[in-house]
Design a protein around this motif. Structure first.
Motif, short mmCIF file in Angstrom:
data_model
loop_
_atom_site.label_atom_id
_atom_site.label_comp_id
_atom_site.label_asym_id
_atom_site.label_seq_id
_atom_site.Cartn_x
_atom_site.Cartn_y
_atom_site.Cartn_z
N THR A 1 0.83 -1.21 0.00
CA THR A 1 0.00 0.00 0.00
C THR A 1 0.87 1.26 0.00
O THR A 1 0.96 1.96 -0.99
CB THR A 1 -0.95 0.04 1.22
N PHE A 2 1.54 1.49 1.12
CA PHE A 2 2.43 2.66 1.21
C PHE A 2 3.57 2.29 2.15
O PHE A 2 3.49 2.50 3.35
CB PHE A 2 1.65 3.88 1.72
N PRO A 3 4.64 1.73 1.59
CA PRO A 3 5.72 1.21 2.44
C PRO A 3 6.49 2.32 3.16
O PRO A 3 6.43 3.48 2.76
CB PRO A 3 6.63 0.49 1.44
N ASP A 4 7.20 1.95 4.20
CA ASP A 4 8.03 2.92 4.94
C ASP A 4 9.00 3.65 4.01
O ASP A 4 9.29 4.82 4.20
CB ASP A 4 8.84 2.20 6.03
N VAL B 1 -12.93 -1.13 1.86
CA VAL B 1 -13.24 0.28 2.15
C VAL B 1 -12.20 0.90 3.08
O VAL B 1 -11.91 0.36 4.14
CB VAL B 1 -14.63 0.40 2.82
N GLY B 2 -11.64 2.00 2.68
CA GLY B 2 -10.78 2.79 3.56
C GLY B 2 -9.34 2.31 3.69
O GLY B 2 -8.51 3.02 4.27
N MET B 3 -9.04 1.14 3.14
CA MET B 3 -7.70 0.60 3.38
C MET B 3 -6.60 1.47 2.75
O MET B 3 -5.63 1.85 3.40
CB MET B 3 -7.61 -0.82 2.83
N LEU B 4 -6.80 1.81 1.48
CA LEU B 4 -5.77 2.62 0.81
C LEU B 4 -5.76 4.04 1.36
O LEU B 4 -4.70 4.66 1.50
CB LEU B 4 -6.04 2.66 -0.70
N GLU B 5 -6.96 4.56 1.65
CA GLU B 5 -7.05 5.93 2.19
C GLU B 5 -6.28 6.02 3.51
O GLU B 5 -5.54 6.98 3.75
CB GLU B 5 -8.52 6.32 2.43
N ARG B 6 -6.47 5.01 4.35
CA ARG B 6 -5.76 5.02 5.64
C ARG B 6 -4.26 4.90 5.44
O ARG B 6 -3.47 5.60 6.05
CB ARG B 6 -6.24 3.88 6.54
N ALA B 7 -3.88 3.99 4.53
CA ALA B 7 -2.44 3.75 4.35
C ALA B 7 -1.75 4.95 3.71
O ALA B 7 -0.64 5.33 4.11
CB ALA B 7 -2.22 2.51 3.49
N ILE B 8 -2.38 5.55 2.72
CA ILE B 8 -1.68 6.58 1.94
C ILE B 8 -2.00 7.99 2.47
O ILE B 8 -1.09 8.71 2.89
CB ILE B 8 -2.01 6.45 0.44
N ILE B 9 -3.27 8.36 2.47
CA ILE B 9 -3.61 9.74 2.88
C ILE B 9 -3.28 9.93 4.36
O ILE B 9 -2.51 10.81 4.74
CB ILE B 9 -5.09 10.07 2.62
N ALA B 10 -3.87 9.05 5.20
CA ALA B 10 -3.58 9.18 6.63
C ALA B 10 -2.11 8.85 6.90
O ALA B 10 -1.48 9.44 7.78
CB ALA B 10 -4.50 8.28 7.44
N GLY B 11 -1.56 7.92 6.11
CA GLY B 11 -0.13 7.57 6.27
C GLY B 11 0.77 8.78 6.13
O GLY B 11 1.70 8.97 6.92
#
Ligand code: IPM
Ligand code: MN
Length: 355
Positions: free
Chosen positions: A53-56, A80-90
């Motif tokens: 998704t969005f690695p360190d 739902v929300g998995m990519l948003e949490r990983a990338i935007i919130a990440g």
């Protein structure tokens, strides 16, 4: 030389970012803003191909840039929300981007759904806290799928977290130099721990004797934004409340097709994005409105110190909307690339007339 990390993301992200970069190129030819871009593939396709998704390493790479331009994240094929949490919130949490700055400004009267409201009446800046509240992920679900299921989500605020965003809002009101008023929006009547906001706001206000203070509960703030939008100058509020009222705000200025935001940690690499989602049904159709992404580029220019460039982009967008070379902010009323071209044309005309 500024280096800009570009994350087009999912759905319409790629198309709207292309137009944002088109406008950036045009403005740099006028103001001499020096930049290069680097593209990152994170989003649904990348996840489906690689499981990542969005690695360190991606977060670390972001820190080597001056700013990040994000298109949109979210795809119906993925939970739902998995990519948003990983990338935007990440990125928001990972880079500690504690301010989510969301200007709400009406550029042409016909764009506002309220009767008889003019551009002079809608010009406010919402400062949304961006690293705390309900978004911290403290909570969970137990006894899932049983009649005894329990779901808990904690809203978390720290003194430091509230203090820094409230201070930013006062500084923003001073920089705007308009009504010089900050409205605290909370729900401290029903959610008593929000008293931390009340007390912190009062304490910070003492450092800004030139700025008027004001308060509204979130429910009443929704009412006032529709009834008397001209009352608002600068608003500061919690993460979730800010998420909600900025969609309302977006409608006041004509819709999600124009609303942009800056995720900021002053002095550090910050992220700029349209506030709309990935609108998968319009993907690849050249129908999505790119104006919000252009306005995100405008905020990025301002943040990176090219205030002339930022003013030029804002004026070009305003002119295109007033002259109706961009007739509306709805998807499909003008092709995505044609809207970008219309803004570039206005921008070049304005630049020529200013010499
Ligand atoms: C926004 C969006 C995000 C948020 C979602 C996509 C996680 O709605 O930027 O306003 O809730 O912050
Ligand atoms: Mn939102």
């Amino acid at each position: 030389m500024h280096t800009i990390a570009v994350l087009p993301g999912d759905g319409i992200g790629e198309e709207v970012v292309r137009e944002g970069l088109k406008v950036l190129e045009a403005v740099s030819a006028v103001t001499g803003f020096q930049y290069k871009t680097e593209n990152y593939p994170y989003g649904a396709e990348h996840y489906l191909k690689t499981g990542e998704t969005f690695p360190d390493s991606a977060l670390r790479a972001m820190k080597d840039h001056s700013a990040i331009l994000l298109g949109a994240i979210g795809d119906p094929r993925i939970e739902v929300g998995m990519l948003e949490r990983a990338i935007i919130a990440g990125v928001r949490f990972g880079l500690d981007l504690y301010v989510n700055l969301r200007p709400i400004k009406l550029y042409a009267e016909n764009l506002c759904p309220l009767k008889g409201v003019t551009p002079a009446q809608i010009d406010m800046t919402i400062v949304r806290e961006n690293t705390e509240g309900a978004y911290v992920g403290l909570g969970g679900i137990m006894k899932k799928d049983t009649p005894n299921e329990v779901a808990v989500c904690n809203m978390v605020w720290t003194h430091e977290g509230v203090e820094r965003v409230v201070r930013y809002a006062f500084e923003a009101a001073r920089r705007r130099n308009k009504a010089k008023r900050v409205t605290l929006v909370d729900k401290a009547n029903a959610i008593r721990p929000m008293d931390l906001w009340t007390r912190t706001f009062e304490a910070v206000a003492k450092d800004f004797p030139d700025i008027e203070t004001d308060h509204a509960y979130i429910d009443a703030a929704c009412m006032w934004m529709v009834k008397n939008p001209d009352w608002f100058d600068t608003v500061v509020t919690d993460n979730l409340f800010g998420d909600i009222i900025t969609d309302l705000g977006a409608m006041l200025q004509g819709g999600l097709g124009i609303a942009a935001s800056g995720n900021l940690h002053p002095g550090r690499v910050s992220m700029f994005e349209p506030i709309h989602g990935s609108a998968p049904k319009y993907k690849g159709q050249n129908k999505a409105c790119p104006v919000a992404t252009v306005m995100a580029v405008q905020m990025m220019l301002d943040y990176l110190g090219d205030s002339d460039g930022a003013a030029l982009v804002e004026d070009a967008v305003g002119a295109a909307l007033r002259k109706k070379t961009i007739p509306s902010l709805r998807a499909g009323d003008i092709a995505t690339d044609a809207a970008g071209d219309a803004i570039v044309a206005e921008l070049n005309e304005l630049a020529a007339s200013r010499g």
